[in-house]
Write a protein that holds these residues in place. Structure first.
Motif, mmCIF file in Angstrom:
data_model
loop_
_atom_site.group_PDB
_atom_site.id
_atom_site.type_symbol
_atom_site.label_atom_id
_atom_site.label_comp_id
_atom_site.label_asym_id
_atom_site.label_seq_id
_atom_site.Cartn_x
_atom_site.Cartn_y
_atom_site.Cartn_z
ATOM 1 N N PHE A 20 0.850 -1.188 0.000
ATOM 2 C CA PHE A 20 0.000 0.000 0.000
ATOM 3 C C PHE A 20 0.887 1.241 0.000
ATOM 4 O O PHE A 20 1.969 1.244 0.595
ATOM 5 C CB PHE A 20 -0.900 0.011 1.238
ATOM 6 N N ASP A 21 0.417 2.294 -0.642
ATOM 7 C CA ASP A 21 1.130 3.568 -0.650
ATOM 8 C C ASP A 21 0.877 4.249 0.692
ATOM 9 O O ASP A 21 -0.261 4.555 1.029
ATOM 10 C CB ASP A 21 0.611 4.430 -1.800
ATOM 11 N N ALA A 22 1.928 4.489 1.460
ATOM 12 C CA ALA A 22 1.777 5.110 2.780
ATOM 13 C C ALA A 22 1.618 6.623 2.684
ATOM 14 O O ALA A 22 1.217 7.267 3.644
ATOM 15 C CB ALA A 22 2.979 4.777 3.655
ATOM 16 N N ARG A 23 1.909 7.188 1.513
ATOM 17 C CA ARG A 23 1.840 8.641 1.361
ATOM 18 C C ARG A 23 0.460 9.118 0.951
ATOM 19 O O ARG A 23 0.111 10.267 1.184
ATOM 20 C CB ARG A 23 2.873 9.100 0.331
ATOM 21 N N ALA A 24 -0.319 8.235 0.331
ATOM 22 C CA ALA A 24 -1.663 8.618 -0.115
ATOM 23 C C ALA A 24 -2.566 7.395 -0.046
ATOM 24 O O ALA A 24 -2.258 6.365 -0.637
ATOM 25 C CB ALA A 24 -1.624 9.143 -1.549
ATOM 26 N N LYS A 25 -3.658 7.502 0.690
ATOM 27 C CA LYS A 25 -4.591 6.387 0.792
ATOM 28 C C LYS A 25 -5.375 6.301 -0.512
ATOM 29 O O LYS A 25 -5.965 7.279 -0.971
ATOM 30 C CB LYS A 25 -5.542 6.583 1.968
ATOM 31 N N ARG A 26 -5.342 5.140 -1.115
ATOM 32 C CA ARG A 26 -6.043 4.919 -2.375
ATOM 33 C C ARG A 26 -7.217 3.984 -2.100
ATOM 34 O O ARG A 26 -7.022 2.883 -1.606
ATOM 35 C CB ARG A 26 -5.100 4.327 -3.409
#
Length: 183
Positions: free
Chosen positions: A118-124
């Motif tokens: 998962f991208d920790a900088r932006a919740k998708r």
């Protein structure tokens, strides 16, 4: 202890480990440093990976340093009772959390079958389910002898892949130097 204090402790531990490693000179792929909870792996390009585990075996820190000794990546694994990763967080060399990863194991034999990154900088969010969506899924299959396949990687977002950024296809530990005789 706050996040900054933890980070400073990790950096100091890594620096001490790197200094001890340099003082030891060349050796085998994994060398014990500072007792049973630290391993160092030297790479052909002069870079090093230092793995440090907590005495209770619940957390494993994987620090990658370039040939100049600069920290380039930190991965913090949360381990199960069998010393298999349950999850990890991947930070760049400046302590910015970039990715969160969860690992899935087959119940029948405990083999790793899936990683979800998962991208920790932006919740998708998946518009169909409303749940957080991984940016990459890595699957593994096993032959009749129990040998794991190469990672089968599904990138769910356009752009650079994990392999293009980090030079490897997955975040899974290929070998855990502390498992099976590593204490």
């Amino acid at each position: 202890m706050n996040a900054k204090a933890i980070w400073k402790t990790l950096v100091l531990t890594a620096m001490l480990g790197a200094a001890t490693c340099a003082a030891q000179g060349a050796g085998s792929n994994f060398d014990a440093v500072d007792g049973p909870n630290v391993r160092v792996m030297r790479h052909d390009d002069g870079s090093r990976t230092i793995l440090t585990r907590t005495p209770d075996n619940k957390t494993l820190y994987k620090k990658k340093f370039n040939g100049n000794g600069t920290l380039t990546m930190l991965t913090v694994y949360r381990m199960d009772v069998n010393q298999n990763p349950l999850s990890c967080k991947i930070f760049d060399g400046k302590n910015h959390c970039m990715f969160k990863v969860s690992y899935g194991y087959r119940k029948s034999d405990g083999q790793l079958v899936e990683e979800r990154m998962f991208d920790a900088r932006a919740k998708r969010t998946n518009p169909d389910t409303g749940k957080e969506m991984p940016i990459q899924v890595v699957k593994y299959v096993y032959d009749v002898d129990g040998n794991r396949s190469a990672p089968i990687v599904y990138n769910l977002l356009p752009g650079k892949t994990f392999e293009e950024v980090f030079g490897v296809k997955s975040s899974a530990l290929e070998t855990n130097p502390f498992k099976d005789g590593g204490q």
